[in-house]
Design a protein around this motif. Sequence first.
Motif, PDB file in Angstrom:
ATOM      1  N   TYR A  77       0.806  -1.217   0.000  1.00 46.78           N
ATOM      2  CA  TYR A  77       0.000   0.000   0.000  1.00 46.78           C
ATOM      3  C   TYR A  77       0.842   1.271   0.000  1.00 46.78           C
ATOM      4  O   TYR A  77       0.588   2.198  -0.782  1.00 46.78           O
ATOM      5  CB  TYR A  77      -0.922  -0.018   1.224  1.00 46.78           C
ATOM      6  N   LYS A  81       0.649   3.926  -3.056  1.00 47.55           N
ATOM      7  CA  LYS A  81       0.047   5.230  -2.760  1.00 47.55           C
ATOM      8  C   LYS A  81       1.059   6.358  -2.950  1.00 47.55           C
ATOM      9  O   LYS A  81       0.729   7.402  -3.544  1.00 47.55           O
ATOM     10  CB  LYS A  81      -0.484   5.253  -1.332  1.00 47.55           C
ATOM     11  N   THR A  85      -0.364   8.433  -5.952  1.00 48.84           N
ATOM     12  CA  THR A  85      -1.130   9.547  -5.368  1.00 48.84           C
ATOM     13  C   THR A  85      -0.243  10.735  -5.044  1.00 48.84           C
ATOM     14  O   THR A  85      -0.470  11.850  -5.518  1.00 48.84           O
ATOM     15  CB  THR A  85      -1.876   9.083  -4.106  1.00 48.84           C
ATOM     16  N   SER A 362      -2.932  -4.158 -12.350  1.00 41.46           N
ATOM     17  CA  SER A 362      -3.513  -3.025 -13.048  1.00 41.46           C
ATOM     18  C   SER A 362      -2.978  -3.000 -14.480  1.00 41.46           C
ATOM     19  O   SER A 362      -2.646  -4.043 -15.045  1.00 41.46           O
ATOM     20  CB  SER A 362      -3.197  -1.729 -12.295  1.00 41.46           C
ATOM     21  N   ASP A 420      -8.762   2.251   3.379  1.00 41.53           N
ATOM     22  CA  ASP A 420      -7.905   2.966   2.437  1.00 41.53           C
ATOM     23  C   ASP A 420      -7.219   2.008   1.472  1.00 41.53           C
ATOM     24  O   ASP A 420      -6.710   2.427   0.431  1.00 41.53           O
ATOM     25  CB  ASP A 420      -6.845   3.766   3.195  1.00 41.53           C
ATOM     26  N   TYR A 421      -7.192   0.732   1.816  1.00 44.23           N
ATOM     27  CA  TYR A 421      -6.499  -0.270   0.996  1.00 44.23           C
ATOM     28  C   TYR A 421      -7.390  -0.801  -0.128  1.00 44.23           C
ATOM     29  O   TYR A 421      -6.950  -1.635  -0.899  1.00 44.23           O
ATOM     30  CB  TYR A 421      -6.060  -1.445   1.870  1.00 44.23           C
ATOM     31  N   PHE A 423      -8.647  -0.376  -3.411  1.00 43.48           N
ATOM     32  CA  PHE A 423      -8.715   0.286  -4.714  1.00 43.48           C
ATOM     33  C   PHE A 423      -8.543  -0.716  -5.852  1.00 43.48           C
ATOM     34  O   PHE A 423      -7.524  -0.756  -6.536  1.00 43.48           O
ATOM     35  CB  PHE A 423      -7.761   1.487  -4.861  1.00 43.48           C
ATOM     36  N   SER A 426      -7.613   0.699  -9.214  1.00 42.57           N
ATOM     37  CA  SER A 426      -6.352   1.406  -9.142  1.00 42.57           C
ATOM     38  C   SER A 426      -6.552   2.706  -8.358  1.00 42.57           C
ATOM     39  O   SER A 426      -7.579   2.884  -7.680  1.00 42.57           O
ATOM     40  CB  SER A 426      -5.747   1.668 -10.523  1.00 42.57           C
ATOM     41  N   THR A 427      -5.588   3.627  -8.437  1.00 40.43           N
ATOM     42  CA  THR A 427      -5.667   4.869  -7.682  1.00 40.43           C
ATOM     43  C   THR A 427      -4.835   5.926  -8.386  1.00 40.43           C
ATOM     44  O   THR A 427      -4.045   5.624  -9.277  1.00 40.43           O
ATOM     45  CB  THR A 427      -5.167   4.659  -6.237  1.00 40.43           C
ATOM     46  N   GLY A 428      -5.007   7.167  -7.991  1.00 39.94           N
ATOM     47  CA  GLY A 428      -4.231   8.248  -8.585  1.00 39.94           C
ATOM     48  C   GLY A 428      -4.812   8.753  -9.889  1.00 39.94           C
ATOM     49  O   GLY A 428      -5.998   8.577 -10.195  1.00 39.94           O
ATOM     50  N   ILE A 431      -6.770   6.312 -12.262  1.00 39.26           N
ATOM     51  CA  ILE A 431      -7.875   5.518 -11.736  1.00 39.26           C
ATOM     52  C   ILE A 431      -8.946   5.367 -12.814  1.00 39.26           C
ATOM     53  O   ILE A 431      -9.124   6.248 -13.660  1.00 39.26           O
ATOM     54  CB  ILE A 431      -8.459   6.163 -10.463  1.00 39.26           C
ATOM     55  N   GLU A 435     -15.326   4.209 -12.697  1.00 33.78           N
ATOM     56  CA  GLU A 435     -15.470   3.605 -11.363  1.00 33.78           C
ATOM     57  C   GLU A 435     -16.877   3.791 -10.805  1.00 33.78           C
ATOM     58  O   GLU A 435     -17.497   2.847 -10.305  1.00 33.78           O
ATOM     59  CB  GLU A 435     -14.449   4.214 -10.389  1.00 33.78           C
TER      60      GLU A 435
END
Length: 487
Positions: A77, A81, A85, A362, A420-421, A423, A426-428, A431, A435
Amino acid sequence: FVVLVLCLSFLLLLSLWRQRSARGNLPPGPTPLPIIGNYHLIDMKDIGQCLTNFSKIYGPVFTLYLGRNPAVVLHGYEAVKEAFTDHGEEFAGRGVFPVFDKFKKNCGVVFSSGRTWKEMRRFSLMTLRNFGMGRRSIEDRIQEEARCLVDELRKTKGEPCDPTFILGCAPCNVICSIVFQNRFDYKDQEFLTFLDILNENVEILSSPWIQICNNFPAVIDYLPGRHRKLHKNFAFAEHYFLSKVKQHQESLDINNPRDFIDCFLIKMEQEKHNPKTEFTCENLVFTASDLFAAGTETTSTTLRYSLLLLLKYPEVTAKVQEEIDCVIGRHRSPCMQDRHSMPYTDAVLHEIQRYIDLLPTSLPHAVTRDVKFREYLIPKGTTVIASLTSVLYDDKEFPNPEKFDPSHFLDERGKFKKSDYFFPFSTGKRICVGEGLARAELFLFLTTILQNFNLKSPVDLKDLDTTPVANGFASVPPKFQICFIPI
């Protein structure tokens, strides 16, 4: 023969020298072999566990050579992140994906980079929102499609069936209504052909062979294999969407845009005197195709996997149905507002997405400039791979992560607990554009199914295997039969 041996030796030494020179101040990792890099150490059938094993040796940020090219791997994580992020702009490039790059040529929204990606993503998000993503209007469309789905499932009359195509039709029709206005009948042959191609593409992309093609692109043009079928499917999709664009051009009313294609055509007209415009017919075809494929296949695969897990764990299904009876009842359609009053159902949906780990790594990212990350220097253009498995299966955040357990998202009082874990999209900066749409579809489709049917397996539950049959590009569930028993 001697000359041949000398030439090969020279090439191998040159390859070693180039790999050593390229390594520079990259993160540590296993020593690569000439040409093949670290491929001999990578288990393509279980890439998630393989990356976990490497992280135990080299830490949460390490380098793997996929062929001759280095890829920086983010594991856990904190590393994912921090990169996506906290350093989102620098890690927002799209990594090399030759089986797509050869065909899409930096067009569309999924596999593009730079200015093209920024323009297509911004326009796609704005247009999807204008057509109701995250608003009531798109909820109405999903509810209508959910009712059509239930009608189609009733036609099975409780007999065993493979739900693959039926579950593909529903999310496909939702995205169809956004991209080119109309939906299709579930028996429409053109529609079924397209769904068949989408399913086939995901299976091919998740195979070890495609991973080899991606990292040894020179073989794409010269060797036989399923990558050739993939290119035929891409060509079919391009031709299909081009025909849709031409139909829209003939009936376009700039004062009354009907769908995504109309909005894009209007933007093309506005930008026709801009020599640097990204709003071209080619970008329209590939962006529409990207939205169609991403909006269909990921959701339909998740729905299919959801039903398999709900079959496997009937006690979970019973609790969800109990909550549906209590909150929604039997006489109205589920709506998104219901989700706030259904903590167990919400937890189940989150746990399904966590457990199936749909996109284990991803899609590959790339750094957009030279980046100082932790104590390392990552050169511009370097591929970056994020292990989403390592986040979704973090044993500190999710005790016994290998077990399907909705309590991972419930507190001591049985209330829904965010993480918070979580995603899976994905994230940032990169993403998933859809979604919000996917989350709405999963809730409304699954609650509507369970409101109207009990699920029954034609085989003993202990014989139901939930292990993915492939998990390269995506985790593909095994084939299974299911009976939809009307309530």
